[in-house]
Design an enzyme around this catalytic site. Structure first.
Site, PDB file in Angstrom:
ATOM      1  NE  ARG A   1       8.018  -9.190  24.055  1.00 30.07           N
ATOM      2  CZ  ARG A   1       9.234  -8.972  23.590  1.00 30.07           C
ATOM      3  NH1 ARG A   1       9.562  -9.294  22.377  1.00 30.07           N
ATOM      4  NH2 ARG A   1      10.144  -8.421  24.376  1.00 30.07           N
TER       5      ARG A   1
ATOM      6  N   GLY B   1      -0.692  -1.385   8.816  1.00 34.40           N
ATOM      7  CA  GLY B   1      -0.182  -0.056   8.531  1.00 34.40           C
ATOM      8  C   GLY B   1       0.823   0.439   9.555  1.00 34.40           C
TER       9      GLY B   1
ATOM     10  CG  HIS C   1      23.143   3.048  10.475  1.00 36.40           C
ATOM     11  ND1 HIS C   1      23.768   3.414   9.311  1.00 36.40           N
ATOM     12  CD2 HIS C   1      21.813   3.215  10.255  1.00 36.40           C
ATOM     13  CE1 HIS C   1      22.860   3.795   8.433  1.00 36.40           C
ATOM     14  NE2 HIS C   1      21.667   3.684   8.980  1.00 36.40           N
TER      15      HIS C   1
ATOM     16  CE  LYS D   1       1.383 -14.009  27.080  1.00 37.08           C
ATOM     17  NZ  LYS D   1       1.781 -13.893  28.444  1.00 37.08           N
TER      18      LYS D   1
ATOM     19  CG  ASN E   1      -2.264   0.671   0.908  1.00 36.82           C
ATOM     20  OD1 ASN E   1      -2.320   1.634   0.149  1.00 36.82           O
ATOM     21  ND2 ASN E   1      -3.327   0.175   1.520  1.00 36.82           N
TER      22      ASN E   1
ATOM     23  CB  THR F   1      12.830  -6.505  17.506  1.00 34.07           C
ATOM     24  OG1 THR F   1      12.122  -7.211  18.537  1.00 34.07           O
ATOM     25  CG2 THR F   1      12.446  -5.037  17.526  1.00 34.07           C
TER      26      THR F   1
END
Length: 185
Positions: free
Chosen positions: A180, A142, A115, A183, A85, A165
């Site tokens: 995360r 988004g 970096h 649950k 998009n 991450t």
């Protein structure tokens, strides 16, 4: 003969992005992206010819809305039916593979470049490229951010605004910063 910065980038080694060959490649990508972003919507549906030629691979029916930005393009591979998009940015210093049928919401960002942590290294333009792989039929909400070195499994969902991450398992939903799993209760 010393290994080129492009070769170091491709090999996943530390390289300097302050390199004339890499700058030339980024300029080529900027030109192709500019052309794509300026096309009328109907023509953009099939990707502009310069962008299509730039990308590492494009499956049938893949679509990229404008505006779009990528760093190099040749490291970006889109499966069939992929939809990116508006506002997506992909810094493809390493391979970015997006599986068939995967959908991106607006403003999704993928950052393969990491970096250097030392100030002197950053001043020297040192970075390392980490690949990203996204399985088939995933949905990236988004403004999600996906960091280099991450794999997202088939059918996974990344919630809007999530910062990914670490790897996401197939058919898992992740949200938040850092992302995360949700649950099930």
């Amino acid at each position: 003969m010393a290994e080129s910065e492009r070769a170091k980038m491709a090999d996943g080694e530390w390289y300097t992005c302050l390199d004339s060959e890499l700058e030339t490649l980024r300029a080529t990508a900027r030109d192709a992206v500019f052309e794509h972003n300026m096309l009328p919507p109907r023509e953009r549906a099939n990707l502009g010819p310069a962008l299509r030629a730039l990308l590492g691979g494009v499956g049938e029916g893949a679509r990229i809305e404008a505006p779009f930005h990528c760093a190099y393009g040749f490291n970006l591979f889109l499966g069939s039916g992929v939809f990116l998009n508006a506002g997506c940015t992909i810094l493809d210093t390493a391979s970015v593979r997006i599986g068939k049928g995967t959908l991106f919401g607006p403003n999704v960002q993928i950052y393969c470049a990491e970096h250097h942590r030392e100030l002197a290294g950053r001043r020297a333009g040192l970075e390392i490229a980490r690949p990203v792989a996204i399985g088939d039929n995933a949905w990236i909400g988004g403004s999600a951010i996906i960091l280099g070195g991450v794999s997202i499994g088939e059918g996974a969902i990344v919630g809007a605004g999530a910062v990914v991450t670490r790897d996401v398992a197939a058919n898992t939903t992740v949200v938040g910063n850092p992302a995360r799993p949700v649950k099930r209760g």
